[in-house]
Design a protein around this motif. Structure first.
Motif, PDB file in Angstrom:
ATOM      1  N   GLU A 175       0.830  -1.213   0.000  1.00 13.05           N
ATOM      2  CA  GLU A 175       0.000   0.000   0.000  1.00 13.05           C
ATOM      3  C   GLU A 175       0.859   1.256   0.000  1.00 13.05           C
ATOM      4  OE1 GLU A 175      -2.598  -0.212   3.390  1.00 13.05           O
ATOM      5  OE2 GLU A 175      -3.085  -2.294   2.937  1.00 13.05           O
ATOM      6  N   THR A 176       1.877   1.270   0.863  1.00 14.93           N
ATOM      7  CA  THR A 176       2.749   2.434   0.962  1.00 14.93           C
ATOM      8  C   THR A 176       4.018   2.052   1.718  1.00 14.93           C
ATOM      9  OG1 THR A 176       2.789   4.810   1.441  1.00 14.93           O
ATOM     10  CG2 THR A 176       1.829   3.373   3.128  1.00 14.93           C
ATOM     11  N   LEU A 177       4.988   2.937   1.670  1.00 13.23           N
ATOM     12  CA  LEU A 177       6.244   2.772   2.405  1.00 13.23           C
ATOM     13  C   LEU A 177       6.494   4.052   3.188  1.00 13.23           C
ATOM     14  CD1 LEU A 177       8.430   1.395  -0.543  1.00 13.23           C
ATOM     15  CD2 LEU A 177       7.414   0.047   1.299  1.00 13.23           C
ATOM     16  N   ASP A 178       6.920   3.919   4.440  1.00  9.02           N
ATOM     17  CA  ASP A 178       7.232   5.134   5.192  1.00  9.02           C
ATOM     18  C   ASP A 178       8.662   5.586   4.881  1.00  9.02           C
ATOM     19  OD1 ASP A 178       8.997   3.704   6.877  1.00  9.02           O
ATOM     20  OD2 ASP A 178       7.688   3.796   8.626  1.00  9.02           O
ATOM     21  N   SER A 179       9.026   6.752   5.378  1.00  8.83           N
ATOM     22  CA  SER A 179      10.326   7.336   5.042  1.00  8.83           C
ATOM     23  C   SER A 179      11.487   6.500   5.576  1.00  8.83           C
ATOM     24  CB  SER A 179      10.415   8.776   5.550  1.00  8.83           C
ATOM     25  OG  SER A 179      10.130   8.839   6.932  1.00  8.83           O
ATOM     26  N   THR A 180      11.304   5.832   6.700  1.00  9.88           N
ATOM     27  CA  THR A 180      12.365   4.972   7.222  1.00  9.88           C
ATOM     28  C   THR A 180      12.600   3.796   6.278  1.00  9.88           C
ATOM     29  OG1 THR A 180      11.914   5.575   9.515  1.00  9.88           O
ATOM     30  CG2 THR A 180      13.081   3.497   9.152  1.00  9.88           C
ATOM     31  N   PHE A 181      11.533   3.191   5.816  1.00  8.99           N
ATOM     32  CA  PHE A 181      11.653   2.060   4.902  1.00  8.99           C
ATOM     33  C   PHE A 181      12.294   2.517   3.594  1.00  8.99           C
ATOM     34  CE2 PHE A 181      10.746  -1.693   2.537  1.00  8.99           C
ATOM     35  CZ  PHE A 181      10.468  -2.694   3.452  1.00  8.99           C
ATOM     36  N   ILE A 182      11.849   3.647   3.074  1.00 10.20           N
ATOM     37  CA  ILE A 182      12.387   4.169   1.803  1.00 10.20           C
ATOM     38  C   ILE A 182      13.865   4.522   1.952  1.00 10.20           C
ATOM     39  CG2 ILE A 182      12.261   6.041   0.112  1.00 10.20           C
ATOM     40  CD1 ILE A 182       9.194   6.066   0.656  1.00 10.20           C
ATOM     41  N   GLY A 183      14.231   5.208   3.024  1.00 16.59           N
ATOM     42  CA  GLY A 183      15.628   5.569   3.235  1.00 16.59           C
ATOM     43  C   GLY A 183      16.523   4.346   3.348  1.00 16.59           C
ATOM     44  N   THR A 184      16.030   3.304   4.011  1.00 16.55           N
ATOM     45  CA  THR A 184      16.780   2.057   4.129  1.00 16.55           C
ATOM     46  C   THR A 184      16.917   1.390   2.762  1.00 16.55           C
ATOM     47  OG1 THR A 184      16.005   1.787   6.400  1.00 16.55           O
ATOM     48  CG2 THR A 184      16.855  -0.188   5.293  1.00 16.55           C
ATOM     49  N   LEU A 185      15.848   1.406   1.987  1.00 16.87           N
ATOM     50  CA  LEU A 185      15.861   0.860   0.626  1.00 16.87           C
ATOM     51  C   LEU A 185      16.901   1.577  -0.237  1.00 16.87           C
ATOM     52  CD1 LEU A 185      14.191  -1.194  -1.044  1.00 16.87           C
ATOM     53  CD2 LEU A 185      12.607   0.649  -1.550  1.00 16.87           C
ATOM     54  N   VAL A 186      16.934   2.895  -0.148  1.00 14.10           N
ATOM     55  CA  VAL A 186      17.892   3.699  -0.918  1.00 14.10           C
ATOM     56  C   VAL A 186      19.326   3.364  -0.490  1.00 14.10           C
ATOM     57  CG1 VAL A 186      18.739   6.050  -1.319  1.00 14.10           C
ATOM     58  CG2 VAL A 186      16.286   5.569  -1.419  1.00 14.10           C
ATOM     59  N   ALA A 187      19.557   3.286   0.813  1.00 17.98           N
ATOM     60  CA  ALA A 187      20.902   2.971   1.316  1.00 17.98           C
ATOM     61  C   ALA A 187      21.348   1.592   0.831  1.00 17.98           C
ATOM     62  CB  ALA A 187      20.921   3.038   2.844  1.00 17.98           C
ATOM     63  N   LEU A 188      20.451   0.612   0.877  1.00 17.03           N
ATOM     64  CA  LEU A 188      20.774  -0.732   0.406  1.00 17.03           C
ATOM     65  C   LEU A 188      21.082  -0.731  -1.088  1.00 17.03           C
ATOM     66  CD1 LEU A 188      18.079  -2.722   2.391  1.00 17.03           C
ATOM     67  CD2 LEU A 188      20.562  -2.980   2.659  1.00 17.03           C
ATOM     68  N   CYS A 189      20.302   0.011  -1.860  1.00 18.35           N
ATOM     69  CA  CYS A 189      20.523   0.094  -3.303  1.00 18.35           C
ATOM     70  C   CYS A 189      21.886   0.729  -3.587  1.00 18.35           C
ATOM     71  CB  CYS A 189      19.404   0.879  -3.973  1.00 18.35           C
ATOM     72  SG  CYS A 189      19.549   0.910  -5.776  1.00 18.35           S
ATOM     73  N   MET A 190      22.187   1.801  -2.897  1.00 11.64           N
ATOM     74  CA  MET A 190      23.454   2.502  -3.129  1.00 11.64           C
ATOM     75  C   MET A 190      24.648   1.612  -2.760  1.00 11.64           C
ATOM     76  SD  MET A 190      22.120   6.276  -1.945  1.00 11.64           S
ATOM     77  CE  MET A 190      23.687   7.040  -1.755  1.00 11.64           C
ATOM     78  N   LYS A 191      24.523   0.828  -1.688  1.00 11.91           N
ATOM     79  CA  LYS A 191      25.600  -0.075  -1.278  1.00 11.91           C
ATOM     80  C   LYS A 191      25.740  -1.267  -2.214  1.00 11.91           C
ATOM     81  CE  LYS A 191      25.611   0.971   3.623  1.00 11.91           C
ATOM     82  NZ  LYS A 191      25.289   0.525   4.969  1.00 11.91           N
ATOM     83  N   SER A 192      24.654  -1.626  -2.893  1.00 15.08           N
ATOM     84  CA  SER A 192      24.657  -2.842  -3.713  1.00 15.08           C
ATOM     85  C   SER A 192      25.104  -2.603  -5.157  1.00 15.08           C
ATOM     86  CB  SER A 192      23.262  -3.465  -3.732  1.00 15.08           C
ATOM     87  OG  SER A 192      22.411  -2.750  -4.611  1.00 15.08           O
ATOM     88  N   LYS A 193      25.463  -1.391  -5.490  1.00 18.36           N
ATOM     89  CA  LYS A 193      25.820  -1.108  -6.885  1.00 18.36           C
ATOM     90  C   LYS A 193      27.072  -1.867  -7.297  1.00 18.36           C
ATOM     91  CE  LYS A 193      23.423   3.098  -7.593  1.00 18.36           C
ATOM     92  NZ  LYS A 193      22.842   3.558  -8.779  1.00 18.36           N
ATOM     93  N   LYS A 194      26.956  -2.554  -8.428  1.00 18.95           N
ATOM     94  CA  LYS A 194      28.089  -3.242  -9.035  1.00 18.95           C
ATOM     95  C   LYS A 194      28.195  -2.741 -10.463  1.00 18.95           C
ATOM     96  CE  LYS A 194      28.020  -7.499  -6.395  1.00 18.95           C
ATOM     97  NZ  LYS A 194      27.766  -8.924  -6.411  1.00 18.95           N
TER      98      LYS A 194
END
Length: 162
Positions: free
Chosen positions: A56-75
């Motif tokens: 349904e939705t994501l809160d800012s904590t979930f989104i910020g964590t998602l962004v951090a994980l994406c940025m760390k996972s870049k290959k």
């Protein structure tokens, strides 16, 4: 099962990929276990496909964590974490936060994860959750000045809680 009522996260691993489904709302209450599962999957060399068709939705904590994980996972410049079946509502949140060039959003999940089950839930103390929330909001604040202004009070509040 983590989360409350219909808020839950399920996953399956198949063919070198971790498949994750988020049901209901992705919030600070479920994000620590989500983060732990995604980190382990990435550490194990798996791609991570996140299906948001039931989200349904994501809160800012979930989104910020998602962004951090994406940025760390870049290959090689490519995020190893991909989002699928993102609703217009969630896409609007991502766009408002300036994340359209950071997150890898696709239309449909390729392949099949097979048998899904709830991700492992472990105890996370108040300090860990507060630190996770702070990190998530600092990540979003670093994306652009608008986010920095938007989350300034949240960041200050969370710093005081530590």
């Amino acid at each position: 099962m983590i989360g409350h009522s219909n808020n839950r996260i399920e996953a399956a691993v198949a063919n070198g990929t971790a498949y994750i489904k988020i049901f209901g709302r992705g919030t600070f209450q479920t994000v620590a276990d989500f983060r732990d599962f995604v980190k382990k999957s990435l550490d194990d060399g798996l791609a991570v496909f996140i299906d948001l068709s039931n989200c349904e939705t994501l809160d800012s904590t979930f989104i910020g964590t998602l962004v951090a994980l994406c940025m760390k996972s870049k290959k090689d410049g490519e995020c190893m974490l991909k989002l699928f079946n993102v609703s217009d509502h969630v896409k609007n949140i991502f766009n408002t936060l300036g994340l359209q060039t950071i997150l890898d959003i696709r239309d449909a999940v390729p392949g099949d994860g097979g048998e899904y089950s709830p991700i492992e839930s472990t105890a996370h103390d108040k300090v860990e959750i507060t630190d996770l929330m702070l990190d998530a909001h600092l990540t979003l604040s670093k994306i652009n000045e608008r986010n920095a202004v938007e989350f300034k009070d949240v960041v200050e509040f969370l710093k005081q809680q530590r």
